[in-house]
Every structure is written in C-alpha cells, then in structure tokens.
Enzyme design. Structure first.
Site, PDB file in Angstrom:
ATOM      1  N   ASP A 184       0.835  -1.218   0.000  1.00 51.34           N
ATOM      2  CA  ASP A 184       0.000   0.000   0.000  1.00 51.34           C
ATOM      3  C   ASP A 184       0.862   1.257   0.000  1.00 51.34           C
ATOM      4  OD1 ASP A 184      -2.228  -1.565   0.003  1.00 51.34           O
ATOM      5  OD2 ASP A 184      -2.661  -1.335   2.152  1.00 51.34           O
ATOM      6  N   GLU A 206      -2.938  -2.726  -8.812  1.00 50.36           N
ATOM      7  CA  GLU A 206      -1.748  -1.965  -9.210  1.00 50.36           C
ATOM      8  C   GLU A 206      -1.906  -1.367 -10.598  1.00 50.36           C
ATOM      9  OE1 GLU A 206      -0.962  -6.171 -10.688  1.00 50.36           O
ATOM     10  OE2 GLU A 206      -2.055  -5.172  -9.082  1.00 50.36           O
TER      11      GLU A 206
END
Length: 419
Positions: free
Chosen positions: A292, A319
C-alpha cells in the site's frame, strides 16, 4: 420581539408589509378627516366673508354708478326719458338680486338685527327711486328732480351698507385668524401622528430586518457548510481512498466527457494504461502494508508529473492505473510516458522480487489519436491495453505506443524520446 423571531422569513416580510400598509392607511384617514375640516374653514372664510363683501360692493356700485349717475344725466338732459326708465329698472333689479344672494349666506344670530335693518333701508331707498320712476312715467319733468334729496338717499344707504361691509371684513379677519389656529393645530396633530407611525414602523422594521438578516446569515452559513459537505462527499465518491487519485467511477464519467469534447473539436486524445511490474511478487516479499505504501508513492509520482488541469490520473484497480491526456500529440504523449517510467525507477523503491530492475518499475500502454466521429470509445481503451501487453512482452519497464488502430510500435524507455 420573541414573536417576530419566531416568524418564518416569508411571514416576516408579510408582517412588515401589513404594518406599513396599516400605518399608511391610518395616516390617510387622519389626513382626510383633517383636510375636510380645513375645507370647511376655507368655505367659511371665502364663502362666508369674501363673497358677501363683493355682493355688498356691487350694490354700492349700482347705487353710485348707475342710479345716481342716471338721475344726474336725466336732470341735465344727457339721457332720453326711455333710457332713464330702463336704467332705473335695471339698477333696482340688480340691487334686489345681489341683496337676495347676500341674505342667502349663513348668518350668526348677532348679525341678523343689522342685516334686517339694512334690508329695510335698501327697500326704502329702492322705493324712493321707484317713486322717481313712476313720476317720470306720469310725465314729471326730469329737470325738476331735486339732486340734494338723491344725494342724501345715496349717502345714507352708502353709510348703512359700508358699515355692513366693514363688519364682513372684520368677520373675514376673525375667520382667517381662527382658520390659521385650526390649521396650525391640524399640522401639529398630523405631524405627531405621522411621526409616531413612522417611528413605530422604523422600530418594527429594524427588528424584522435584523431577524431576517440573522436568518439570512444562518442560511448562508448552513448553505456553505452543506456545499462543503457535498463537495467532500462528491470527492469521496470519486476518489480512491488509498492513493487519493480519481477512482474508476470518476474515470467512467471523465472519459466519456473528454472523448465527446475531443470529437467535437477534432483534437488529440491520449489514454495510457499503466501497471506496476511484478507487484504480486512485491506484496509477497514485503507484505501488503508495504505494498500500500508503494502504491501511494507511485500515485504521488503521477501527481507530481501530471499537473495540467487537462491531465487526469486514475487508479483503476489493484496496481493498475489509467492516465487520460487531452490535446496532447503523439510526441508529447510518448515523452510523458517515458518521463513517468524514469520517475518511478528514479524513486528507487526497493524491489528484490522484480525480474527487470532492483527497484520498482512500471509498464505503460499508450493509445493516441485525433478524435473524430468514427472513433470508437472502447477501442481506444482496448488499444491502450494491447500496448500495455506489448510493453510487458517486450521486457517491461517501458512503454508501447500506437497512433493507429491496426499498427502498434514498441519502444524501450531510452528509445521512446521522439525528436
């Protein structure tokens, strides 16, 4: 003023309108009553004194200018017998008519005695001249008329009528003085009432408008807070909570809008599909918390590079990111894609699980074209996705760009700088 404070805005405006209307209506009634009183005084002044004076002066003028003059002319043979008779009859009729008009006016009890006396004297004087008229009609010679007797009669009636005229003038002065006193009193009353009404309206208006102003201020503050809350809610609904970038929902909105605008203007439109290389391995190596952190760092890099109002950056999921550029030609789009790859790599986010570089890298698929009515919106995304796949197949840490739906080219980062 708790009652006013409790009223709603519309009720407050209605309330002040009613107050003003009632105040003006009250002033109107008082003004009408007092003006009527003023009119009566004017009537008393002009019709009770001025007109009678004119009538009495007309009687005097008839005695002096007509009757006496006619007798003098008759004695000196300056007028025909017929003219003498006509003038005497006309003068007597004029005097009787004016006296009747005079007697028809309003009289006080104190005036009655002298008016009756004057009426008797006028009647006697008229009888005297009617006697002359009869004598002339019976053949009496006008040269034999005694002028002294005529002058005595005229002088006597003049004194009687002149005394009445003086009395009427005194009455007029008295009426004028009384009228001015009444008028001043009326002015004071009307002025006092008007001042009180205006003061009351001003005081009530002050509290009403003050209350309205407080309500307005409260409403403005509440509206402002509501706008801020709505803006925050709107931003929250269109923002990715982790990276702070626009989310897919906002992408669907902006993408459709900008495609339509580009079609109208026949301008360039560029869409980039971005993917962090080997991000699954990064999470496996460093954990999801660090993953993260890496996503946030990459998102910040995108924000730092893409600062134009027409540059839009989205996190599409996991992503995967998307970038939409408007009015950006192929060469500039390629340069931008290369700068993004360089910036991510230069940030030196350690990535031991990568097969491309020791640091975190991204691969980018770029589709750029001049929009027209034939452009298929979905095809632009599809071609960008194909270019992303080609960049990955070509070794990752690079971008692949196409400006044609059927032709695509692949470039390493150091080969993608277009002259």
């Amino acid at each position: 003023m708790n009652f006013i404070e409790a009223l709603k805005l519309r009720s407050k405006l209605l309330f002040i309108f009613i107050i003003i209307a009632v105040g003006l209506f009250f002033i109107g009634i008082m003004g009408a009553i007092n003006l009527n009183s003023m009119k009566k005084n004017l009537d008393s002044l002009y019709f009770g004194s001025l007109v009678p004076v004119i009538e009495l002066n007309t009687i005097l003028q008839t005695y002096h200018g007509n009757l006496a003059s006619t007798i003098y002319k008759a004695k000196n043979m300056q007028i025909t017998p017929y003219g003498v008779k006509s003038q005497i009859k006309l003068s007597i009729n004029t005097i009787d008519k004016e006296w009747k008009n005079y007697e028809s006016h309003f009289r006080r009890d104190s005036e009655s005695i002298y008016v009756e006396y004057t009426a008797a004297e006028i009647k006697a004087t008229n009888q005297y001249f009617l006697g002359i008229l009869k004598a002339l009609e019976d053949g009496y010679d006008a040269k034999d008329l005694v002028i002294d007797n005529v002058e005595k009669k005229i002088t006597h009636i003049h004194e009687v009528i002149n005394k009445l005229i003086n009395y009427e003038v005194d009455v007029a002065k008295y009426e004028r003085k009384t009228f001015l006193n009444v008028y001043d009193s009326i002015l004071v009353k009307v002025g006092s009432i008007l001042g009180m009404v205006i003061l009351s309206v001003m005081v009530i208006s002050y509290y009403v408008f003050k209350s309205i102003q407080i309500d307005q201020t409260t409403l403005e503050i509440t509206t402002k807070k509501l706008k801020i809350a709505n803006k925050k809610l709107e931003n929250a609904s269109y923002t990715d909570t982790l990276t702070g970038l626009h989310n897919r929902r906002y992408f669907n909105l902006i993408y459709d809008r900008e495609i339509k605008r580009a079609k109208r203007n026949h301008s360039y439109i560029t869409f980039m599909m971005l993917d962090i290389d080997y991000f699954k391995q990064y999470n496996d190596t460093y954990g999801h918390i660090e993953g993260d952190v890496a996503l946030k760092s990459v998102a910040k890099i995108f924000k730092d590079i893409l600062k134009r109002p027409s540059d839009f950056v989205f996190r599409l999921g996991g992503e995967e990111f998307g970038i939409l550029l408007t009015e950006t030609a192929e060469s500039n789009s390629a340069t931008m894609a290369g700068n993004i790859c360089d910036a991510v790599r230069a940030h030196e986010i350690k990535h031991e699980g990568s097969k491309v570089n020791q640091f975190l890298t991204v691969s980018i698929g770029v589709a750029c074209c001049v929009a027209d009515e034939a452009l298929n919106e979905e095809l632009l995304i599809t071609r960008a996705d194909e270019m992303l796949y080609r960049a990955k197949e070509s070794g990752r840490d690079r971008f692949s760009i196409t400006t044609d739906i059927s032709i695509a080219t692949s470039h390493k980062v150091d080969e993608a700088r277009l002259n």
